[in-house]
Design an enzyme around this catalytic site. Structure first.
Site, PDB file in Angstrom:
ATOM      1  N   ASP A   1       0.831  -1.206   0.000  1.00  0.00           N
ATOM      2  CA  ASP A   1       0.000   0.000   0.000  1.00  0.00           C
ATOM      3  C   ASP A   1       0.864   1.253   0.000  1.00  0.00           C
ATOM      4  OD1 ASP A   1      -2.698  -1.275   2.141  1.00  0.00           O
ATOM      5  OD2 ASP A   1      -2.188  -1.632   0.045  1.00  0.00           O
TER       6      ASP A   1
ATOM      7  N   GLU B   1       3.869   1.628  -1.318  1.00  0.00           N
ATOM      8  CA  GLU B   1       4.413   1.845  -2.660  1.00  0.00           C
ATOM      9  C   GLU B   1       3.343   2.422  -3.586  1.00  0.00           C
ATOM     10  OE1 GLU B   1       7.516  -1.358  -4.003  1.00  0.00           O
ATOM     11  OE2 GLU B   1       5.980  -2.348  -2.773  1.00  0.00           O
TER      12      GLU B   1
ATOM     13  N   ASP C   1       0.666   4.175  -2.726  1.00  0.00           N
ATOM     14  CA  ASP C   1       0.389   5.560  -2.338  1.00  0.00           C
ATOM     15  C   ASP C   1       1.494   6.491  -2.821  1.00  0.00           C
ATOM     16  OD1 ASP C   1      -1.072   4.701   0.909  1.00  0.00           O
ATOM     17  OD2 ASP C   1      -1.926   4.731  -1.113  1.00  0.00           O
TER      18      ASP C   1
ATOM     19  N   GLU D   1     -23.358 -19.453 -12.763  1.00  0.00           N
ATOM     20  CA  GLU D   1     -22.780 -18.272 -12.140  1.00  0.00           C
ATOM     21  C   GLU D   1     -23.585 -17.906 -10.892  1.00  0.00           C
ATOM     22  OE1 GLU D   1     -22.082 -16.538 -16.654  1.00  0.00           O
ATOM     23  OE2 GLU D   1     -23.043 -15.267 -15.159  1.00  0.00           O
TER      24      GLU D   1
ATOM     25  N   LYS E   1     -25.674 -15.589  -8.622  1.00  0.00           N
ATOM     26  CA  LYS E   1     -26.524 -14.424  -8.894  1.00  0.00           C
ATOM     27  C   LYS E   1     -26.256 -13.385  -7.806  1.00  0.00           C
ATOM     28  CE  LYS E   1     -31.261 -13.129 -10.056  1.00  0.00           C
ATOM     29  NZ  LYS E   1     -31.399 -12.012  -9.100  1.00  0.00           N
TER      30      LYS E   1
ATOM     31  N   ASP F   1     -26.450 -10.142  -5.603  1.00  0.00           N
ATOM     32  CA  ASP F   1     -27.537  -9.282  -5.159  1.00  0.00           C
ATOM     33  C   ASP F   1     -27.049  -7.843  -5.162  1.00  0.00           C
ATOM     34  OD1 ASP F   1     -29.710  -9.156  -2.216  1.00  0.00           O
ATOM     35  OD2 ASP F   1     -30.045  -8.627  -4.304  1.00  0.00           O
TER      36      ASP F   1
ATOM     37  N   ARG G   1     -29.570  -0.485 -15.576  1.00  0.00           N
ATOM     38  CA  ARG G   1     -30.389  -1.306 -16.459  1.00  0.00           C
ATOM     39  C   ARG G   1     -31.643  -0.563 -16.915  1.00  0.00           C
ATOM     40  NH1 ARG G   1     -34.856  -4.300 -16.225  1.00  0.00           N
ATOM     41  NH2 ARG G   1     -35.005  -6.115 -17.573  1.00  0.00           N
TER      42      ARG G   1
ATOM     43  N   GLU H   1     -22.719  -6.562 -12.263  1.00  0.00           N
ATOM     44  CA  GLU H   1     -23.499  -6.266 -11.063  1.00  0.00           C
ATOM     45  C   GLU H   1     -22.614  -5.521 -10.073  1.00  0.00           C
ATOM     46  OE1 GLU H   1     -27.553  -7.203  -9.653  1.00  0.00           O
ATOM     47  OE2 GLU H   1     -26.525  -7.668 -11.527  1.00  0.00           O
TER      48      GLU H   1
ATOM     49  N   TYR I   1     -20.186 -10.235 -16.051  1.00  0.00           N
ATOM     50  CA  TYR I   1     -20.615 -11.591 -16.400  1.00  0.00           C
ATOM     51  C   TYR I   1     -21.124 -11.761 -17.816  1.00  0.00           C
ATOM     52  CZ  TYR I   1     -25.007  -9.337 -14.993  1.00  0.00           C
ATOM     53  OH  TYR I   1     -26.058  -8.471 -14.859  1.00  0.00           O
TER      54      TYR I   1
ATOM     55  N   LYS J   1     -26.791 -20.563 -17.736  1.00  0.00           N
ATOM     56  CA  LYS J   1     -26.842 -20.121 -19.128  1.00  0.00           C
ATOM     57  C   LYS J   1     -26.403 -21.251 -20.059  1.00  0.00           C
ATOM     58  CE  LYS J   1     -25.432 -15.442 -17.754  1.00  0.00           C
ATOM     59  NZ  LYS J   1     -24.350 -14.424 -17.815  1.00  0.00           N
TER      60      LYS J   1
ATOM     61  N   LYS K   1     -33.676 -19.244  -7.963  1.00  0.00           N
ATOM     62  CA  LYS K   1     -33.739 -18.439  -6.749  1.00  0.00           C
ATOM     63  C   LYS K   1     -33.528 -19.321  -5.521  1.00  0.00           C
ATOM     64  CE  LYS K   1     -35.077 -14.618  -6.567  1.00  0.00           C
ATOM     65  NZ  LYS K   1     -34.363 -13.315  -6.505  1.00  0.00           N
TER      66      LYS K   1
ATOM     67  N   CYS L   1     -56.213   3.501  22.634  1.00  0.00           N
ATOM     68  CA  CYS L   1     -55.048   3.835  21.802  1.00  0.00           C
ATOM     69  C   CYS L   1     -53.928   4.367  22.689  1.00  0.00           C
ATOM     70  CB  CYS L   1     -55.440   4.880  20.760  1.00  0.00           C
ATOM     71  SG  CYS L   1     -54.044   5.488  19.782  1.00  0.00           S
TER      72      CYS L   1
ATOM     73  N   CYS M   1     -53.328   8.328  21.912  1.00  0.00           N
ATOM     74  CA  CYS M   1     -54.271   9.405  22.220  1.00  0.00           C
ATOM     75  C   CYS M   1     -55.249   9.054  23.337  1.00  0.00           C
ATOM     76  CB  CYS M   1     -55.053   9.802  20.969  1.00  0.00           C
ATOM     77  SG  CYS M   1     -56.156   8.520  20.327  1.00  0.00           S
TER      78      CYS M   1
ATOM     79  N   CYS N   1     -58.619   3.157  15.636  1.00  0.00           N
ATOM     80  CA  CYS N   1     -58.605   4.154  16.695  1.00  0.00           C
ATOM     81  C   CYS N   1     -59.746   5.132  16.432  1.00  0.00           C
ATOM     82  CB  CYS N   1     -57.264   4.878  16.709  1.00  0.00           C
ATOM     83  SG  CYS N   1     -57.227   6.364  17.726  1.00  0.00           S
TER      84      CYS N   1
ATOM     85  N   CYS O   1     -55.352  11.898  17.367  1.00  0.00           N
ATOM     86  CA  CYS O   1     -54.341  10.856  17.557  1.00  0.00           C
ATOM     87  C   CYS O   1     -53.067  11.274  16.829  1.00  0.00           C
ATOM     88  CB  CYS O   1     -54.832   9.521  17.016  1.00  0.00           C
ATOM     89  SG  CYS O   1     -53.606   8.201  17.161  1.00  0.00           S
TER      90      CYS O   1
END
Length: 679
Positions: A35, A37, A39, A115, A117, A119, A138, A174, A226, A291, A315, A409, A412, A427, A433
């Protein structure tokens, strides 16, 4: 300033080293320099470009954070349409999909690519001569939003491709927020005493649509690519698997969990492995995409109107966890309807910490037999809506009493009653209320009603707390001096709010009727009433018989409107709205049926009892926008609209991964269109 001859080669050398370092760190996860180097090289490049601005190029690593975007994201037409995927949720449905492929081809496909999926947020990114030139959401599949400036800030998205890039290539992927980054973000929110973000997916989507790219840069987003969309001047790709390898060779981030498999048995094995390890990675997944591998076979089977026949999303089932139902509390909505909800011991389900879940009504609580103190099963229906499935009775403490709706309630002190023939208790305190008043004012200002931008819950709460508003008419007489006294409110923010309020005075009558929150009067009924009577005073003087004579409006709606009109408080409210300059008359009838087709081709199921819509009214709202309402939930259902006591259709939607919208979500669907289903 003309660059010194030996400066330009050094600038190019540093840029190449940083591009290579970014690729190894963000794509290969195999850094080759420290890191410190990295930077040091970045600081040197910034110094050289500052001294020699003529050498600055769009694809320099220093140019990831650009200038803030304009108020609106420009529309972008995709080079190739971005289709959505059909879903399956069982091995039987997966086998049926594969059988359809075999029939269409006259043989089994030569192979498949599996593949994960992701989220996240689907995007299209275009490179010309190896340089990133455009990124877009999209959208509706044909037109998205230009988010180029924000995507340029994501370190995992190369600004320049490696190797020998084609003349032009559009790739799909994604964008997501890593789990660790999400946890760190919420830790910062907690330190600041601010509300935590709900889940990584929504936070990623919101981060990409920030108007200031610098804010996007702070969110530590990442991406998996993908798919190849359009390509010009590139190699002749024969398979999806070959396409993924080519994308990786260009320096794009391709998920190493993807696999090429030969048959259905191997697909099913991949699904099982993925489900078991769904939380093993630093990103959220909600399924498996399968696919057809051969691109020629993909072209042969083609597309339906909205989906490729050669791909399907399996799913994963929603997750269930057990936790303690600590207590049951109630909320009073804008119509006075009382909705109980479960306060839970926090539990992490489906990637989100759940602390509350709706319980719909007292009858549903007794049907499920859930009681305070129970160990309960909690599920995120469709991985979105928290739901208490039921109790673990064997763990119930002895002598645990049933829960009953309180007689008064808590907000009130007025009686709570259950009207005959209704599932929802109410109510009786009217707008004395505070809970009901808060919800009513928020509804009045919402997009589907008077559409007053800036008057959300936070502002409504502030105005109520300070005693500046007691009903909708007070909104239109706010004093700018009162607003300027509040912390964080300056002349610009006050002017914006008052400008939005002033603009709302001239809304069509149908919008005002919707905003007034009359029982059973949603958008469709409101437009019908406006078209028939042309003015609010004329409607308020009409008899029940006149109102019921309008086609599609029955005695229940007519009685509700007439009762509302006779109420002295409502008549005073209308007089004060008129005095404040709110238009009560339409110059000409609004069409009762719109010609918009934003829901064209989509099917919906309406279940349960909605406060602001009759079943027929909800159906009419969908149909006038080109959509269709069916009686049963299937894989073709775009969303289920669920009110109180939704029954088995909600469970069916859950099992198929179909989005479920409550009444507020339905209002948003009608106001904004189907794009909200992807949010």
């Amino acid at each position: 300033m003309t660059p010194v001859p030996d400066i330009e080669p050094r600038v190019a050398e540093i840029r190449n080293a940083l591009h290579r370092a970014n690729h190894r760190y963000y794509v290969l996860d195999d850094p080759e320099i420290s890191d410190a180097e990295y930077d040091g090289l970045m600081r040197e490049l910034i110094a050289l470009e500052t001294a020699h601005p003529d050498l600055v190029t769009d694809d320099s690593p220093t140019q990831r954070v650009g200038t803030p975007l304009d108020d609106a994201f420009a529309p972008v037409t995709h080079l190739e349409r971005m289709f959505s995927l059909d879903n399956v949720e069982s091995v039987d449905e997966l086998e049926a999909w594969q059988a359809r492929l075999a029939r269409a081809l006259g043989r089994d496909p030569a192979g498949y690519v599996c593949e994960q999926k992701i989220d996240g947020l689907a995007v299209s990114i275009t490179y010309a001569d190896g340089r990133l030139v455009r990124a877009a959401t999209r959208g509706d599949g044909q037109v998205g939003e230009d988010i180029t400036a924000n995507v340029r800030t994501i370190d995992a998205v190369p600004l320049r491709l490696l190797g020998t890039p084609p003349e032009l290539v559009e790739v799909r992927g994604e964008i997501y927020m890593p789990v660790a980054a999400f946890a760190a973000l919420n830790a910062r929110q907690a330190e600041l005493g601010q509300k935590p973000y709900v889940n990584p997916r929504n936070t990623a989507a919101g981060s990409v649509r920030q108007k200031d790219p610098a804010k996007t840069a702070e969110r530590a987003l990442s991406i998996w690519l993908y798919q190849v969309g359009r390509v010009t001047g590139g190699p002749e790709l024969a398979t999806q698997w070959e396409s993924l390898q080519w994308l990786a060779d260009l320096g794009l981030r391709v998920n190493p969990a993807s696999e090429r498999v030969d048959d259905l048995v191997a697909i099913e094995a991949y699904v099982v492995r993925t489900e078991k390890g769904r939380h093993a990675n630093d990103y959220e997944i909600d399924g498996v995409v399968v696919k057809v591998d051969d691109l020629g076979e993909q072209r042969e089977v083609g597309y339906t109107a909205k989906s490729p026949r050669w791909a399907v999303a399996y799913k994963l089932p929603p997750e269930e966890k057990t936790t303690t139902l600590e207590r049951i509390e109630i909320n009073v909505g804008r119509t006075g309807a009382v909705t109980p909800f479960a306060v839970l011991e926090p539990v992490f389900v489906g990637g989100v910490t759940i602390t509350n879940a709706t319980l719909h009504n007292e009858g549903e609580i007794h049907r499920k037999d859930v009681r305070p103190g129970d160990t309960v099963i909690v599920r995120r229906a469709g991985d979105v809506i928290p739901e208490v499935v039921g109790p673990v009775v064997s763990k119930r403490p002895t002598d645990t009493p049933q829960w009953h709706m309180p007689a008064k309630c808590p907000f009130c002190g007025n009686p709570i009653v259950l009207p005959e023939g209704e599932a929802k208790a109410r109510c009786t305190g009217g707008f004395t209320c505070p809970s009901r008043l808060r919800e009513y004012l928020y509804h009045f200002a919402s997009r589907g009603a008077m559409d007053i931008e800036g008057l959300g819950y936070k502002t409504v709460d502030m105005l109520l707390t300070e005693g500046l508003i007691k009903d909708p008419a007070d909104i239109f007489t706010l004093d700018p001096e009162d607003l300027l006294a509040f912390e964080g409110w300056g002349e610009v923010s006050v002017a914006n709010l008052l400008g939005a309020i002033d603009g709302a005075k001239d809304r069509p009558l149908g919008r005002l009727l919707t905003a007034l929150g009359i029982d059973h009067v949603g958008g469709t009924v409101a437009r019908q009433l406006a078209a028939r009577f042309l003015s609010l005073p004329a409607l308020m003087e009409a008899s029940e018989e006149e109102i019921a004579g309008i086609e599609g409006i029955g005695p229940e709606i007519a009685g509700s409107v007439a009762m509302w009109s006779r109420d002295e408080d409502n008549r005073n409210l209308v007089a004060r709205l008129e005095a404040a300059g709110v238009r009560l008359v339409d110059p000409e009838p609004e069409p009762a049926g719109a010609t918009a087709s934003e829901l064209a081709g989509l099917s919906f199921v309406v279940t349960g009892t909605l406060d602001g819509f009759s079943r027929a009214g909800a159906k009419a709202e969908i149909e006038q926008r080109g959509g269709k309402v069916t009686g049963s939930v299937s894989g073709k259902t775009a969303a289920v609209i669920a009110g109180a006591s939704p029954g088995s259709k909600l469970a069916k939607a859950d099992s198929l991964g179909i989005p479920v919208l409550d009444e507020a979500g339905f209002d948003l669907l009608l106001a904004e269109g189907p794009g909200i289903l992807e949010k």
